[in-house]
Design a protein around this motif. Sequence first.
Motif, mmCIF file in Angstrom:
data_model
loop_
_atom_site.group_PDB
_atom_site.id
_atom_site.type_symbol
_atom_site.label_atom_id
_atom_site.label_comp_id
_atom_site.label_asym_id
_atom_site.label_seq_id
_atom_site.Cartn_x
_atom_site.Cartn_y
_atom_site.Cartn_z
ATOM 1 N N VAL A 141 -3.037 2.146 13.960
ATOM 2 C CA VAL A 141 -4.528 1.060 13.573
ATOM 3 C C VAL A 141 -4.586 0.380 14.997
ATOM 4 O O VAL A 141 -5.607 -0.131 15.859
ATOM 5 C CB VAL A 141 -4.488 -0.211 12.693
ATOM 6 C CG1 VAL A 141 -5.372 -0.719 12.553
ATOM 7 C CG2 VAL A 141 -5.093 0.893 11.218
ATOM 8 N N ASP A 142 -2.851 -0.409 15.265
ATOM 9 C CA ASP A 142 -3.041 -1.075 16.278
ATOM 10 C C ASP A 142 -3.022 -0.396 18.050
ATOM 11 O O ASP A 142 -3.505 -0.720 19.090
ATOM 12 C CB ASP A 142 -1.515 -1.396 16.414
ATOM 13 C CG ASP A 142 -0.867 -1.817 15.644
ATOM 14 O OD1 ASP A 142 -1.818 -3.239 14.684
ATOM 15 O OD2 ASP A 142 0.243 -2.552 14.729
ATOM 16 N N LEU A 143 -2.465 1.420 17.790
ATOM 17 C CA LEU A 143 -3.774 2.113 19.012
ATOM 18 C C LEU A 143 -4.819 1.482 19.417
ATOM 19 O O LEU A 143 -5.144 1.826 20.812
ATOM 20 C CB LEU A 143 -3.487 3.726 18.908
ATOM 21 C CG LEU A 143 -2.254 4.232 18.612
ATOM 22 C CD1 LEU A 143 -1.997 5.492 18.479
ATOM 23 C CD2 LEU A 143 -1.702 4.227 20.735
ATOM 24 N N ASP A 144 -5.926 0.992 18.789
ATOM 25 C CA ASP A 144 -7.093 0.680 19.237
ATOM 26 C C ASP A 144 -8.012 2.068 19.288
ATOM 27 O O ASP A 144 -8.473 1.812 20.652
ATOM 28 C CB ASP A 144 -6.649 -0.327 19.940
ATOM 29 C CG ASP A 144 -8.210 -1.072 19.942
ATOM 30 O OD1 ASP A 144 -8.642 -1.441 19.426
ATOM 31 O OD2 ASP A 144 -8.749 -2.297 21.642
ATOM 32 N N THR A 145 -7.738 2.841 18.705
ATOM 33 C CA THR A 145 -8.878 3.964 18.685
ATOM 34 C C THR A 145 -10.234 4.036 18.271
ATOM 35 O O THR A 145 -10.652 4.907 18.168
ATOM 36 C CB THR A 145 -8.219 5.422 19.000
ATOM 37 O OG1 THR A 145 -7.765 5.759 18.102
ATOM 38 C CG2 THR A 145 -6.739 5.672 19.500
ATOM 39 N N GLY A 146 -10.172 2.960 16.981
ATOM 40 C CA GLY A 146 -10.793 3.092 16.149
ATOM 41 C C GLY A 146 -10.776 2.957 14.707
ATOM 42 O O GLY A 146 -11.579 2.963 13.751
ATOM 43 N N LEU A 147 -9.245 3.608 14.986
ATOM 44 C CA LEU A 147 -8.969 3.482 13.589
ATOM 45 C C LEU A 147 -9.211 1.478 12.827
ATOM 46 O O LEU A 147 -8.916 1.109 13.235
ATOM 47 C CB LEU A 147 -8.009 4.410 13.200
ATOM 48 C CG LEU A 147 -7.566 6.074 13.544
ATOM 49 C CD1 LEU A 147 -6.174 6.091 13.054
ATOM 50 C CD2 LEU A 147 -8.013 6.332 12.123
ATOM 51 N N THR A 148 -9.268 2.192 11.904
ATOM 52 C CA THR A 148 -8.934 0.566 11.028
ATOM 53 C C THR A 148 -7.947 0.562 9.842
ATOM 54 O O THR A 148 -7.612 1.627 9.291
ATOM 55 C CB THR A 148 -10.691 -0.312 10.610
ATOM 56 O OG1 THR A 148 -10.958 0.704 9.280
ATOM 57 C CG2 THR A 148 -11.204 -0.402 11.689
ATOM 58 N N PHE A 149 -8.018 -0.360 8.998
ATOM 59 C CA PHE A 149 -7.106 -0.499 8.501
ATOM 60 C C PHE A 149 -7.700 0.227 6.524
ATOM 61 O O PHE A 149 -7.429 1.151 6.341
ATOM 62 C CB PHE A 149 -6.693 -2.257 7.736
ATOM 63 C CG PHE A 149 -5.129 -1.749 8.098
ATOM 64 C CD1 PHE A 149 -4.369 -2.061 7.829
ATOM 65 C CD2 PHE A 149 -5.489 -2.818 9.124
ATOM 66 C CE1 PHE A 149 -2.882 -2.657 8.285
ATOM 67 C CE2 PHE A 149 -4.555 -3.100 10.135
ATOM 68 C CZ PHE A 149 -3.319 -3.297 9.909
ATOM 69 N N THR A 150 -9.287 0.577 6.622
ATOM 70 C CA THR A 150 -9.778 1.273 5.795
ATOM 71 C C THR A 150 -9.687 2.730 5.550
ATOM 72 O O THR A 150 -9.816 3.158 4.566
ATOM 73 C CB THR A 150 -11.611 1.155 5.664
ATOM 74 O OG1 THR A 150 -11.493 0.959 6.988
ATOM 75 C CG2 THR A 150 -11.185 -0.228 5.633
#
Length: 195
Positions: A141-150
């Motif tokens: 998530v931290d990579l900030d590629t669009g993934l979220t904790f969901t």
Amino acid sequence: MSARQWTEAGTKLLLTQVDQLTDAQFAEPTVLAGWTRAHLVAHVHFNAQALRRLLTWAATGVEHRMYASPEQRNAEIESGAQLPASELRALALESAEALAHDMDALTDEAWQRPVITAQGRTVPASEVPWLRAREVCIHAVDLDTGLTFTDLPQDFLTALATDAVRKHAAAGQVADLASWLTGRVPTAPDLGRWL
């Protein structure tokens, strides 16, 4: 899912995101202040190496700390962040595969041996998969590629939230957490990062 399965799922998720980055995108920031994606990928690689040292300790009974010092850990990340993107991709994959191999090779007896984490906690080696699951899932998530904790497994999130509450409560923030989690105050307490 087990911690080992979370590790496998998180590793796949993170490495997929890393593979989709262009070389230029490695220089872009993450959600972690001061860290580029190259820093984060270097950290994930060196974390696998550090956890492998704990498994070596568990397998042999000979002490192998995760890091010689916080300075050594930081220096590894900084030097790793300067590597070409293609090399960082390869290192992250290789160290993840090597860690998985080491986990497969550990005996039932060795999994119960005590080791010491980078934070100085003495835990059985059986906690290593959880330590790695946290690293790969959160940093995906931290990579900030669009993934979220969901995008992370729900049972992992439950375990992570429980772990985070326990750590913050142990740090003296239990009253603030309890009042917020029970809906008695409208805003979350300022907890800061713990991982």
